[in-house]
Write an enzyme that holds these catalytic residues in place. Structure first.
Site, short mmCIF file in Angstrom:
data_model
loop_
_atom_site.label_atom_id
_atom_site.label_comp_id
_atom_site.label_asym_id
_atom_site.label_seq_id
_atom_site.Cartn_x
_atom_site.Cartn_y
_atom_site.Cartn_z
N LYS A 230 3.92 -19.80 -0.97
CA LYS A 230 5.23 -20.26 -0.49
C LYS A 230 5.10 -21.23 0.70
O LYS A 230 4.08 -21.32 1.35
CB LYS A 230 6.13 -19.06 -0.18
N ARG A 265 3.25 -9.90 -5.77
CA ARG A 265 3.57 -10.88 -6.82
C ARG A 265 2.85 -12.17 -6.49
O ARG A 265 3.18 -12.85 -5.53
CB ARG A 265 5.09 -11.07 -6.84
N1 HH2 Z 1 9.75 -15.22 -5.56
C1 HH2 Z 1 10.02 -16.14 -6.51
C2 HH2 Z 1 10.56 -15.76 -7.74
N2 HH2 Z 1 10.82 -14.46 -8.01
N3 HH2 Z 1 10.80 -12.19 -7.34
C3 HH2 Z 1 10.56 -11.25 -6.41
N4 HH2 Z 1 10.81 -9.97 -6.66
N5 HH2 Z 1 10.04 -11.59 -5.18
C4 HH2 Z 1 9.76 -12.88 -4.84
O1 HH2 Z 1 9.32 -13.13 -3.70
C5 HH2 Z 1 10.01 -13.90 -5.81
C6 HH2 Z 1 10.54 -13.51 -7.07
C7 HH2 Z 1 9.74 -17.59 -6.24
O2 HH2 Z 1 8.41 -17.90 -6.54
P1 HH2 Z 1 7.90 -18.58 -7.89
O3 HH2 Z 1 8.23 -17.75 -9.07
O4 HH2 Z 1 6.48 -18.89 -7.74
O5 HH2 Z 1 8.66 -19.97 -7.94
P2 HH2 Z 1 9.95 -20.47 -8.71
O6 HH2 Z 1 11.10 -19.64 -8.27
O7 HH2 Z 1 10.06 -21.91 -8.30
O8 HH2 Z 1 9.72 -20.30 -10.19
#
Ligand code: HH2
Length: 288
Positions: A230, A265
């Site tokens: 992040k 995660r």
């Molecule tokens: N962060 C993201 C998405 N889903 N779910 C939980 N429970 N906790 C988190 O911190 C979280 C999440 C964002 O990260 P990422 O999936 O890598 O990116 P994007 O939302 O751009 O797909």
């Protein structure tokens, strides 16, 4: 004093599925626009291969998402979200029937379709607040659910996040969402909490939450931390490319584990697993 025993050691939420030690939740974004891996796994076959690779590297859960929730992102139509995640879940399970798959969605129809396809957990970044039907879908499925804190919504959440006391407010919000979930018929044993790193939070808010994670752990539920790659990691380390923020991510994993989080995660399963193995070995070593 050493690390507190994680909540999952005592409450057993979901532990029938994933055990009581630290669990790596491998991220599988089936999206064109995710902040670090957008577009890479849009093809279901490539996505299923990546799921298998993350399982081989030690992921206990694969979290499949069909909509980016990065700051500034736009929602995708529900049908499109379903079309993205269901074939990936089916393909992954065809190749690896034992895989434990969660679906990263706040929409009840997507969750229901994913559960029907074989997913066994729901990861809801709106903590059941984004869709009035989500609570009953989860309650009826009897599956574990991740309740995450977010201030605002993805499109605007990073504009001017503000708290009087971020730890107290996130903890109180999660405690209140637990009561909502339980009132809707969701078993306490099936609840996982997540402070929502980066979701309506400044750098300082993220750091204060990580530093004081035990306040969330003290609610008595397993805690998941999602800090992987992040922006705040790039801000601190100066690493601009999200793909290269692995070392910073690993540091958050170890610190969060030490403070009682048990689910992580992450995009990069192997380095986080290796770091956790060392952290676990050190923290479990008894005093001389
Ligand atoms: N962060 C993201 C998405 N889903 N779910 C939980 N429970 N906790 C988190 O911190 C979280 C999440 C964002 O990260 P990422 O999936 O890598 O990116 P994007 O939302 O751009 O797909």
């Amino acid at each position: 004093m050493g690390r507190k025993e994680a909540a999952s050691d005592t409450t057993g939420a979901g532990t029938f599925l994933w055990g009581s030690g630290p669990v790596l939740v491998g991220i599988l974004n089936v999206t064109p626009d995710s902040f670090s891996d957008g577009g890479t796994f849009l093809d279901p076959e490539a996505a299923a291969d990546h799921a298998a690779a993350m399982l081989d590297e030690g992921a206990g859960i694969i979290d499949v998402g069909g909509e980016s929730t990065r700051p500034g992102s736009d929602p995708v139509p529900q049908d499109e979200e379903i079309k993205r995640v269901v074939p990936v879940i089916e393909r992954t399970l065809a190749a690896r029937p034992e895989a434990l798959i969660s679906v990263d969605t706040y929409r009840s129809k997507t969750a229901a379709a994913a559960l029907q396809a074989g997913a066994r957990l729901v990861n809801d970044v709106t903590a059941l607040g984004g869709d009035p039907e989500m609570s009953s879908v989860v309650a009826e499925a009897g599956c574990p659910v991740i309740l995450m804190h977010m201030q605002g919504e993805p499109k605007t959440m990073q504009k001017e996040p503000g708290y009087e006391d971020v730890v107290r407010e996130v903890r109180d919000y999660l405690a209140q969402r637990v009561e909502h979930a339980v009132a809707a018929g969701i078993n306490r044993e099936n609840i996982v909490l997540d402070p929502g790193i980066g979701f309506g939070k400044t750098l300082e808010h993220n750091l204060v939450l990580l530093r004081n994670l035990d306040a969330i752990v003290d609610l008595g539920f397993p805690v998941l931390v999602g800090a992987s790659r992040k922006r705040f990691i790039g801000t601190i380390t100066g690493v601009q490319q999200a793909l290269d923020r692995v070392s910073g991510t690993v540091a958050t994993t170890v610190l969060a584990y030490e403070r009682g989080a048990t689910l992580f995660r992450v995009h990069d399963v192997r380095p986080n697993r290796e770091a956790l193995a060392i952290a676990e070995a050190v923290l479990r070593t008894s005093h001389r």
